[in-house]
Motif scaffolding. Sequence first.
Motif, PDB file in Angstrom:
ATOM      1  N   PRO A 296      -9.085   3.207  -3.725  1.00  0.00           N
ATOM      2  CA  PRO A 296     -10.066   3.222  -2.630  1.00  0.00           C
ATOM      3  C   PRO A 296     -11.035   2.034  -2.674  1.00  0.00           C
ATOM      4  CG  PRO A 296      -9.842   5.416  -3.540  1.00  0.00           C
ATOM      5  CD  PRO A 296      -9.076   4.484  -4.445  1.00  0.00           C
TER       6      PRO A 296
ATOM      7  N   ALA B 188       0.913   4.239  -2.824  1.00  0.00           N
ATOM      8  CA  ALA B 188       0.842   5.661  -2.460  1.00  0.00           C
ATOM      9  C   ALA B 188       1.791   6.502  -3.305  1.00  0.00           C
ATOM     10  CB  ALA B 188       1.176   5.835  -0.976  1.00  0.00           C
TER      11      ALA B 188
ATOM     12  N   SER C 172     -10.514   8.895   1.796  1.00  0.00           N
ATOM     13  CA  SER C 172      -9.430   9.195   0.858  1.00  0.00           C
ATOM     14  C   SER C 172      -9.920   9.982  -0.356  1.00  0.00           C
ATOM     15  CB  SER C 172      -8.737   7.912   0.395  1.00  0.00           C
ATOM     16  OG  SER C 172      -9.587   7.146  -0.434  1.00  0.00           O
TER      17      SER C 172
ATOM     18  N   TRP D 193       0.827  -1.208   0.000  1.00  0.00           N
ATOM     19  CA  TRP D 193       0.000   0.000   0.000  1.00  0.00           C
ATOM     20  C   TRP D 193       0.863   1.260   0.000  1.00  0.00           C
ATOM     21  CZ3 TRP D 193      -4.663   0.650  -1.632  1.00  0.00           C
ATOM     22  CH2 TRP D 193      -5.526  -0.438  -1.665  1.00  0.00           C
TER      23      TRP D 193
ATOM     24  N   GLY E  79      -2.671   5.742   4.227  1.00  0.00           N
ATOM     25  CA  GLY E  79      -3.562   5.317   5.314  1.00  0.00           C
ATOM     26  C   GLY E  79      -3.589   3.815   5.488  1.00  0.00           C
TER      27      GLY E  79
ATOM     28  N   PRO F 137      -6.168   9.879  -5.132  1.00  0.00           N
ATOM     29  CA  PRO F 137      -6.725   9.128  -4.003  1.00  0.00           C
ATOM     30  C   PRO F 137      -5.823   7.966  -3.564  1.00  0.00           C
ATOM     31  CG  PRO F 137      -8.466   9.635  -5.552  1.00  0.00           C
ATOM     32  CD  PRO F 137      -7.164  10.051  -6.207  1.00  0.00           C
ATOM     33  N   SER F 138      -5.064   7.415  -4.496  1.00  0.00           N
ATOM     34  CA  SER F 138      -4.166   6.315  -4.128  1.00  0.00           C
ATOM     35  C   SER F 138      -3.085   6.765  -3.152  1.00  0.00           C
ATOM     36  CB  SER F 138      -3.524   5.706  -5.374  1.00  0.00           C
ATOM     37  OG  SER F 138      -2.771   6.685  -6.066  1.00  0.00           O
TER      38      SER F 138
ATOM     39  N   ALA G   9      -8.128  13.450  -0.718  1.00  0.00           N
ATOM     40  CA  ALA G   9      -7.264  13.577  -1.894  1.00  0.00           C
ATOM     41  C   ALA G   9      -7.627  14.814  -2.704  1.00  0.00           C
ATOM     42  CB  ALA G   9      -7.365  12.329  -2.764  1.00  0.00           C
TER      43      ALA G   9
ATOM     44  N   ILE H 116     -10.809   4.740   5.869  1.00  0.00           N
ATOM     45  CA  ILE H 116      -9.751   5.353   5.051  1.00  0.00           C
ATOM     46  C   ILE H 116     -10.138   5.350   3.580  1.00  0.00           C
ATOM     47  CG2 ILE H 116      -7.380   5.036   4.201  1.00  0.00           C
ATOM     48  CD1 ILE H 116      -6.741   3.996   7.087  1.00  0.00           C
ATOM     49  N   SER H 117     -10.693   4.249   3.106  1.00  0.00           N
ATOM     50  CA  SER H 117     -11.066   4.168   1.686  1.00  0.00           C
ATOM     51  C   SER H 117     -12.100   5.224   1.322  1.00  0.00           C
ATOM     52  CB  SER H 117     -11.578   2.764   1.333  1.00  0.00           C
ATOM     53  OG  SER H 117     -12.854   2.523   1.888  1.00  0.00           O
TER      54      SER H 117
ATOM     55  N   ILE I 138      -3.474   8.938  -0.647  1.00  0.00           N
ATOM     56  CA  ILE I 138      -4.079   8.927   0.683  1.00  0.00           C
ATOM     57  C   ILE I 138      -4.439   7.499   1.083  1.00  0.00           C
ATOM     58  CG2 ILE I 138      -5.983   9.804   2.100  1.00  0.00           C
ATOM     59  CD1 ILE I 138      -3.912  11.938   1.089  1.00  0.00           C
ATOM     60  N   THR I 139      -5.017   6.756   0.151  1.00  0.00           N
ATOM     61  CA  THR I 139      -5.392   5.375   0.425  1.00  0.00           C
ATOM     62  C   THR I 139      -4.164   4.550   0.789  1.00  0.00           C
ATOM     63  OG1 THR I 139      -7.173   5.588  -1.192  1.00  0.00           O
ATOM     64  CG2 THR I 139      -6.623   3.373  -0.503  1.00  0.00           C
TER      65      THR I 139
END
Length: 176
Positions: free
Chosen positions: A103, A25, A139, A21, A157, A150-151, A143, A135-136, A153-154
């Motif tokens: 997400p 990010a 995000s 993950w 997190g 978004p990836s 984001a 989180i999903s 933040i996802t």
Amino acid sequence: MDYLRDYAMYAAIFGMFGFCWFGWAQENPRSSWRKYIGIASALPLLVSLAGIYLSVTNWQEATALSGSDTFRSYLIFVFIEFFLAAIGAVLLIKLKKTDYVAPWILFIVGIHFFWLKDVFKDSSLYVLGTLLVVISILSLWLAKRLGVAPSAITGIGGGTVLLGFAILGLVRFFSI
């Protein structure tokens, strides 16, 4: 019942997926975040390697998956998770909504821990699942607010939460 081998596997698996993950990010974060994400990704990898070592050296220990029905349930839940994640990802890509893929996958991963709680008889998996689902969802909003994919933040997190649960696996392993 505490399962020594399962806690070692928590460290191995949650650590490895935390590493993954943090890797995701890196898709499109702020440039100033990159080195910190890179450094952060090393931590779950190290925890994973420790978990792998402890799993291999304690393979003879009991596991919640020892029963054939339990192991079958585990496999069914994992296959359902992969199927739903893949179908959703393909649809999102076809709809040109690729920013929603990370997400979506984290959402499905989070949901699958609600199922696995009964397999492993571990209520902490509810907490893990809840955190990943939250989180999903957050995000997408966060984001947009921060001007990143978004990836980013996802991944940050999800990677952080999975690292925390990998470390918890080690703590529980050494507490038995």
